[in-house]
Write a protein that holds these residues in place. Sequence first.
Motif, PDB file in Angstrom:
ATOM      1  N   ARG A  48       0.831  -1.214   0.000  1.00 63.08           N
ATOM      2  CA  ARG A  48       0.000   0.000   0.000  1.00 63.08           C
ATOM      3  C   ARG A  48       0.865   1.263   0.000  1.00 63.08           C
ATOM      4  O   ARG A  48       0.553   2.234  -0.687  1.00 63.08           O
ATOM      5  CB  ARG A  48      -0.928   0.016   1.218  1.00 63.08           C
ATOM      6  N   ALA A  49       1.937   1.249   0.789  1.00 66.15           N
ATOM      7  CA  ALA A  49       2.817   2.416   0.870  1.00 66.15           C
ATOM      8  C   ALA A  49       3.486   2.741  -0.457  1.00 66.15           C
ATOM      9  O   ALA A  49       3.899   3.884  -0.686  1.00 66.15           O
ATOM     10  CB  ALA A  49       3.877   2.189   1.950  1.00 66.15           C
ATOM     11  N   SER A  50       3.569   1.752  -1.352  1.00 68.14           N
ATOM     12  CA  SER A  50       4.213   1.982  -2.649  1.00 68.14           C
ATOM     13  C   SER A  50       3.242   2.434  -3.737  1.00 68.14           C
ATOM     14  O   SER A  50       3.659   2.746  -4.842  1.00 68.14           O
ATOM     15  CB  SER A  50       4.937   0.709  -3.100  1.00 68.14           C
ATOM     16  N   LEU A  51       1.951   2.450  -3.426  1.00 66.35           N
ATOM     17  CA  LEU A  51       0.932   2.765  -4.427  1.00 66.35           C
ATOM     18  C   LEU A  51       0.523   4.237  -4.404  1.00 66.35           C
ATOM     19  O   LEU A  51       0.584   4.892  -3.356  1.00 66.35           O
ATOM     20  CB  LEU A  51      -0.309   1.897  -4.194  1.00 66.35           C
ATOM     21  N   LYS A  52       0.055   4.711  -5.550  1.00 66.02           N
ATOM     22  CA  LYS A  52      -0.448   6.089  -5.640  1.00 66.02           C
ATOM     23  C   LYS A  52      -1.754   6.255  -4.877  1.00 66.02           C
ATOM     24  O   LYS A  52      -2.015   7.298  -4.306  1.00 66.02           O
ATOM     25  CB  LYS A  52      -0.652   6.485  -7.101  1.00 66.02           C
ATOM     26  N   ASP A  53      -2.593   5.210  -4.904  1.00 60.24           N
ATOM     27  CA  ASP A  53      -3.886   5.249  -4.220  1.00 60.24           C
ATOM     28  C   ASP A  53      -3.987   4.039  -3.284  1.00 60.24           C
ATOM     29  O   ASP A  53      -4.655   3.048  -3.597  1.00 60.24           O
ATOM     30  CB  ASP A  53      -5.019   5.246  -5.245  1.00 60.24           C
ATOM     31  N   PRO A  54      -3.318   4.105  -2.122  1.00 62.62           N
ATOM     32  CA  PRO A  54      -3.262   2.938  -1.236  1.00 62.62           C
ATOM     33  C   PRO A  54      -4.622   2.493  -0.704  1.00 62.62           C
ATOM     34  O   PRO A  54      -4.829   1.310  -0.450  1.00 62.62           O
ATOM     35  CB  PRO A  54      -2.355   3.387  -0.096  1.00 62.62           C
ATOM     36  N   ALA A  55      -5.556   3.407  -0.557  1.00 61.19           N
ATOM     37  CA  ALA A  55      -6.865   3.055   0.004  1.00 61.19           C
ATOM     38  C   ALA A  55      -7.652   2.127  -0.913  1.00 61.19           C
ATOM     39  O   ALA A  55      -8.495   1.362  -0.451  1.00 61.19           O
ATOM     40  CB  ALA A  55      -7.667   4.317   0.285  1.00 61.19           C
ATOM     41  N   SER A  56      -7.370   2.183  -2.210  1.00 56.24           N
ATOM     42  CA  SER A  56      -8.134   1.370  -3.158  1.00 56.24           C
ATOM     43  C   SER A  56      -7.540  -0.024  -3.370  1.00 56.24           C
ATOM     44  O   SER A  56      -8.084  -0.820  -4.131  1.00 56.24           O
ATOM     45  CB  SER A  56      -8.226   2.089  -4.505  1.00 56.24           C
ATOM     46  N   ALA A  57      -6.448  -0.347  -2.686  1.00 49.68           N
ATOM     47  CA  ALA A  57      -5.761  -1.622  -2.908  1.00 49.68           C
ATOM     48  C   ALA A  57      -6.607  -2.809  -2.462  1.00 49.68           C
ATOM     49  O   ALA A  57      -7.150  -2.820  -1.359  1.00 49.68           O
ATOM     50  CB  ALA A  57      -4.437  -1.635  -2.158  1.00 49.68           C
ATOM     51  N   THR A  58      -6.748  -3.775  -3.360  1.00 53.91           N
ATOM     52  CA  THR A  58      -7.377  -5.046  -3.019  1.00 53.91           C
ATOM     53  C   THR A  58      -6.350  -6.138  -3.312  1.00 53.91           C
ATOM     54  O   THR A  58      -5.691  -6.111  -4.349  1.00 53.91           O
ATOM     55  CB  THR A  58      -8.656  -5.309  -3.841  1.00 53.91           C
ATOM     56  N   PHE A  59      -6.219  -7.066  -2.389  1.00 51.93           N
ATOM     57  CA  PHE A  59      -5.171  -8.073  -2.503  1.00 51.93           C
ATOM     58  C   PHE A  59      -5.729  -9.427  -2.896  1.00 51.93           C
ATOM     59  O   PHE A  59      -6.780  -9.833  -2.417  1.00 51.93           O
ATOM     60  CB  PHE A  59      -4.397  -8.179  -1.185  1.00 51.93           C
TER      61      PHE A  59
END
Length: 124
Positions: A48-59
């Motif tokens: 998440r810390a590496s993403l532009k939009d961490p809140a939208s991350a689904t794993f």
Amino acid sequence: MNVKSCIVVAFAVALSGCSQTATKDVTPSTPAYALTQTDTETVQAGVRASLKDPASATFGPMSATQRADGVITVCGYVGTAPFMGVLTLAPKPVFDVTGVGSDDEKAALTTTFCQKAGIVLAAQ
């Protein structure tokens, strides 16, 4: 043999050499590492810390291997993009992302590095 035939043969030989090299580098003997809930949460936080939009991350699914020297490699999916990184457990759990397949080229590279670490990702 005409020039076109020579080019086709040379290309086929070059490709066959690449596939042999890729097969040699895969290390399926690297033992699997069972991720704990804490490990999974650490990996997700690192990705998440590496993403532009961490809140939208689904794993999606994640897999890990541990080399003899203790290095834990984790591969998985965030959305439809493959990711890879290294999980360090001590002194405090940290996940360092080494690659996220945000486009086709990066996805292929990430998948190849996962294979070299002994992890085969199922297509998403």
